[in-house]
Structures are given as C-alpha cells and as structure tokens.
Design an enzyme around this catalytic site. Structure first.
Site, short mmCIF file in Angstrom:
data_model
loop_
_atom_site.label_atom_id
_atom_site.label_comp_id
_atom_site.label_asym_id
_atom_site.label_seq_id
_atom_site.Cartn_x
_atom_site.Cartn_y
_atom_site.Cartn_z
N PHE A 130 29.86 27.14 34.61
CA PHE A 130 30.97 26.57 33.85
C PHE A 130 31.53 25.37 34.63
O PHE A 130 31.71 25.45 35.84
CB PHE A 130 32.04 27.65 33.68
CG PHE A 130 33.06 27.34 32.63
CD1 PHE A 130 32.78 27.57 31.29
CD2 PHE A 130 34.30 26.84 32.98
CE1 PHE A 130 33.73 27.30 30.32
CE2 PHE A 130 35.26 26.56 32.01
CZ PHE A 130 34.97 26.80 30.68
N ASP A 211 31.46 34.54 40.33
CA ASP A 211 32.40 34.36 39.23
C ASP A 211 32.13 35.46 38.21
O ASP A 211 31.03 35.52 37.64
CB ASP A 211 32.18 32.97 38.62
CG ASP A 211 33.13 32.67 37.48
OD1 ASP A 211 33.48 33.61 36.73
OD2 ASP A 211 33.51 31.50 37.32
N TYR A 236 41.54 36.91 30.39
CA TYR A 236 41.84 36.70 28.96
C TYR A 236 40.60 36.85 28.08
O TYR A 236 40.69 36.74 26.87
CB TYR A 236 42.49 35.32 28.74
CG TYR A 236 41.79 34.16 29.43
CD1 TYR A 236 40.63 33.61 28.92
CD2 TYR A 236 42.31 33.64 30.62
CE1 TYR A 236 40.00 32.55 29.56
CE2 TYR A 236 41.68 32.60 31.27
CZ TYR A 236 40.53 32.05 30.74
OH TYR A 236 39.90 31.02 31.39
N LYS A 237 39.43 37.09 28.69
CA LYS A 237 38.21 37.27 27.88
C LYS A 237 38.07 38.76 27.56
O LYS A 237 38.86 39.29 26.79
CB LYS A 237 37.01 36.69 28.63
CG LYS A 237 37.12 35.15 28.73
CD LYS A 237 36.09 34.49 29.62
CE LYS A 237 36.34 32.97 29.64
NZ LYS A 237 35.63 32.30 30.72
N ARG A 386 27.71 31.26 20.34
CA ARG A 386 27.83 32.57 21.00
C ARG A 386 28.50 33.54 20.04
O ARG A 386 29.49 33.19 19.39
CB ARG A 386 28.71 32.46 22.26
CG ARG A 386 28.15 31.62 23.36
CD ARG A 386 28.96 31.77 24.64
NE ARG A 386 30.40 31.62 24.45
CZ ARG A 386 31.27 31.52 25.44
NH1 ARG A 386 30.87 31.57 26.71
NH2 ARG A 386 32.56 31.37 25.21
C1 LIG Z 1 36.21 31.22 31.34
C2 LIG Z 1 35.61 30.73 32.58
C3 LIG Z 1 36.36 29.99 33.50
C4 LIG Z 1 37.77 29.60 33.21
O1 LIG Z 1 38.51 29.20 34.32
P1 LIG Z 1 40.10 29.17 34.25
O2 LIG Z 1 40.54 28.78 35.59
O3 LIG Z 1 40.54 30.55 33.83
O4 LIG Z 1 40.49 28.17 33.20
C5 LIG Z 1 35.74 29.61 34.68
N1 LIG Z 1 34.46 29.93 34.94
C6 LIG Z 1 33.72 30.64 34.07
C7 LIG Z 1 32.29 30.98 34.40
C8 LIG Z 1 34.27 31.03 32.86
O5 LIG Z 1 33.52 31.73 31.99
#
Ligand SMILES: *Cc1c(COP(=O)(O)O)cnc(C)c1O
Length: 426
Positions: A130, A211, A236-237, A386
């Site tokens: 990400f 992560d 939040y997921k 997705r």
């Molecule tokens: C959702 C997600 C994030 C989000 O980062 P935030 O700091 O919460 O905005 C980061 N990395 C991955 C792999 C994600 O899926």
C-alpha cells in the site's frame, strides 16, 4: 447449465447451517444492500455503538474525571483494549498497544528499529505494498541522509499481483537492516508465511516487521510464537472500529528495553506519568510506543467491537471467511457472464486472504453499475475489483446476490451507462 450451487435455495441452506449466521443481525446494514467492502471500512455493530455512547456518557457525566471514573476510564483504555486485542495477534498482552494509525505506527517502529550502520543500511519492502507504507519507508531512509534509490529496495512481483517467496528470500542480503512486508497483500489478498519469512530474516541477521491491516480480525496470528520483531495495523477494516478508529502495534518482548524512537508522555510508565518529570520513564511493554493523549472517541467503538471477536473466536471467523470466498469463487465460474473476470487472488486456503480480487478492463464502471444495484464492492485502479464477504455480517445469500448481480450487469451491459473513471475515493 447452472448447477444447484447457483440457486438462492442452495445459498439459503448454507446460511441455515452456518453457526455464525445470527451475528449479522448485530450490524447496521441497509436492507436491499449487499455490502462486500468490509476490508475498506467495516460496518457498525450495536455493540460498538453502545460502547461509543457509553464513552460520550462518561464525558457528559464526569468531565475531566472521566480519565479515571466511569465504566471505561480513559486513562487506561488503550491498555485494556490492548488486552482484548492480544488474542487476535497471538501475542503476549504486554507486546500489544492500541494506538496511532498504520502510518504513524510504521514511522514510530522504524524510528525505533531502523538504525542503518556501516554494513546494514537498506530497507527491503515490495512494490505491491500500500502506498502509504512505501511513502513512510522512503521518508525514513531520507531522515538518515540516505538516498532511497540505493537504500530502499522494492521486491518486484512476477505477475503484478503476488510475491514469490524465493524473491523475498533472495532480497534478504547482508546489507539489509529491516524488511517490511504485509501479512496479506491489499490487492490480491495473498497471505505471506510470516513464520517462515521471520525465520529466514533472523538467520540473516535482519529485523522484520509486518503490516497486518488485512489480516487483523480476518485470520489468526501467532506473532509471539513466530518471533516476529514488530507489527502494525489499522482497526477500521475487519475490526469494525469505525472511520479513523485507532490502530495498533506489536513489539516483541525481546525489545522491551529499547527506548521508543518517537517518545511522548503517554508512553510513560503510568505510575510516573503525572509526576510530570523532565526526564522520560518509559512504560515497561509496548505501551512505551504511545505518544500523546489517546483519541478516546476513536477508541470507543473498539470496546464493543472487540467483545464480538472474543465471543466468536478468530478461528471460527477464518473458517467461515474461507467458506464464503470458496462459494464466491464457485459462483464466479458458474455464471457464464462472470467467467470473463480474471480471478487474481490465490486459490489455496493457505495463501488466500479474506477477499476475492478480480481484474477487468471495465472495472471502474462495473463497480459503479454494482453500486447502482445496491452491491457495494471496492474498486482498485486501474482495473481491480475487490469483494470481501465478511464472516461476522455477510451471508451466503449475500455472496449469491453479489455474483448474480455481477452476472446480470455483464449480460445486460448496464455498466456501459457509466464512465470508466474512478471516483475521488476508490
Ligand atoms: C488500509 C491500509 C493502510 C492505511 O493506513 P492508515 O495509516 O490507516 O491510513 C496502510 N497499509 C495497508 C497495507 C493498508 O491496507
């Protein structure tokens, strides 16, 4: 010819035999809507709502004394949530803290653990991660006056969707200080073997951090046993903590004597914090990695949401999640109209995360057409869809309705009524 599996009656049978079926009624869902976007933002449960109202009530009633009074005193709320969360991570309670966000926790952990020296200077990550993670890594390399071109190495994907374990192992060379990977890749949903990769990193004298954004709340972890060095995630997921809810981090006990790279007063030993001394006495465990005052209103929903996870059990959630994606994959090959989608998530249970990932050149407008039919998927530019059927609140009938709607859209070509551009949030 469609088989029985493609009938609503078949899906209803699966729901009848599903021991988790009743939990869906604890979530707010629009009638007629099939929500398969819980890996972007999980839905609100009545438990999370009640917990949030309870926190508001303690503010109403106690004012400043809410820090120590009421059902959930704010001063120790992060610590008590960490105890609730630790079983989801397979971690000792003192190795987990509920704090920050994915991005801020990654910065904190690198500020603590990334210490380039004369031999080991590199961070290894992968090109499929990400973007926020990659931006943070790039910035951390620059903070050490190093050039990311030379010191941030991104493992390439052979197929554009998954990583080959051999390629990860090959990147673990003796100039590498830290490896950062995802437990579950955010697009293809590929599950990486954290135990094996951790062992390999340690054999080569490299630290490794994961992560867990797409695995926390969707599959079990064994961070302590696997001896992972550190990890970080959002809530939040799959944890259904609400938009912007507080994330978390894990730091292996082996490092509990390390000073946090980014210190702040909420990382203090709680007994000492209000001495307000000029020098920092850090908390004994992962609590030391907190910085400022916790975002209490964004912690609140987690109190209720995590209760549900301890009641249901993560093993049961994983079992149903795989059954849901199994069924979705079956249906995608049943309907002639959905066979044109390329399924790019791994098929095996060992390597499959909690969502199905499809590729199609018209993906942006297919997602818009799905939304117009009250099916909420997740578009990933340029051509990804997705679909995450979530064990706690999606049914087998939801999966059936989702794929059947997709088939209908392709047959009727209703997606052609939309433009093939992404919206602001996708
Ligand atoms: C959702 C997600 C994030 C989000 O980062 P935030 O700091 O919460 O905005 C980061 N990395 C991955 C792999 C994600 O899926």
């Amino acid at each position: 010819m469609l088989t029985d599996a493609a009938t609503r009656v078949y899906a209803e049978k699966l729901d009848e035999n599903d021991p988790l079926n009743a939990y869906a009624s604890l979530f707010y869902k629009e009638k007629q809507t099939v929500y398969v976007d819980g890996n972007s933002l999980g839905l609100l449960s009545t438990l999370a709502e009640e917990a949030t109202l309870a926190i508001l009530e303690s503010w109403k009633r106690y004012g400043i004394d809410g820090w120590t009074e009421g059902e959930h005193p704010w001063f120790t709320l992060s610590e008590s949530l960490a105890s609730q969360m630790a079983p989801l991570l397979g971690a000792h309670r003192d190795e987990v803290m509920v704090t920050g966000s994915t991005t801020s926790n990654l910065h904190q952990l690198l500020a603590t653990f990334y210490k380039p020296d004369s031999t080991r200077t590199k961070i290894v990550a992968d090109e499929l991660n990400f973007p926020t993670d990659l931006y943070a890594l790039d910035a951390q390399v620059r903070l050490h006056q190093l050039d990311p071109q030379d010191h941030l190495q991104l493992i390439k994907s052979r197929d554009g969707h998954t990583l080959a374990e051999e390629d990860i192992l090959a990147a673990m060379t003796d100039d590498v200080a830290v490896v950062i990977l995802s437990s579950v890749l955010y697009r293809s949903g590929q599950v990486l073997d954290m135990a094996r990769l951790t062992k390999a990193a340690h054999e080569r004298g490299i630290l490794i951090g994961f992560d867990l954004c797409h695995s926390i709340g969707s599959l079990p972890h064994s961070l302590s046993k696997d001896d992972v060095d550190f990890a970080f995630w959002c809530s939040y997921k799959h944890l259904n903590g609400g938009p912007g809810s507080v994330g978390g981090l894990f730091v292996n006990r082996r490092f509990h004597s390390e000073r946090p790279g980014l210190a702040g007063w909420f990382g203090s030993d709680k007994e000492k914090q209000f001495d307000l001394a000029t020098s920092f006495t850090k908390a004994a465990g992962a609590g030391a990695y907190q910085m400022g005052t916790p975002h209490v209103l964004s912690l609140a929903p987690l109190i209720g949401s995590l209760e549900l996870f301890s009641e249901v059990g993560i093993e049961n959630i994983r079992r149903k999640s795989l059954q849901l994606t199994d069924y979705m994959l079956t249906l995608l090959s049943e309907f002639p109209e959905t066979r044109q989608f390329k399924v790019m998530n791994p098929r095996s249970h060992r390597e499959r995360g909690a969502h199905v990932y499809l590729e199609h050149p018209e993906a942006a407008r297919i997602c818009k057409a799905l939304k117009a039919q009250h099916v909420i998927p997740d578009f990933r530019a340029p051509s990804g869809i997705r679909m995450a059927p979530v064990a706690l609140y999606n049914s087998f009938v939801d999966v059936w309705a989702c794929v059947r709607t997709l088939a209908w859209i392709m047959r009727e070509e209703t997606y052609k009524n939309f433009d093939n551009e992404r919206g602001v949030i996708a």
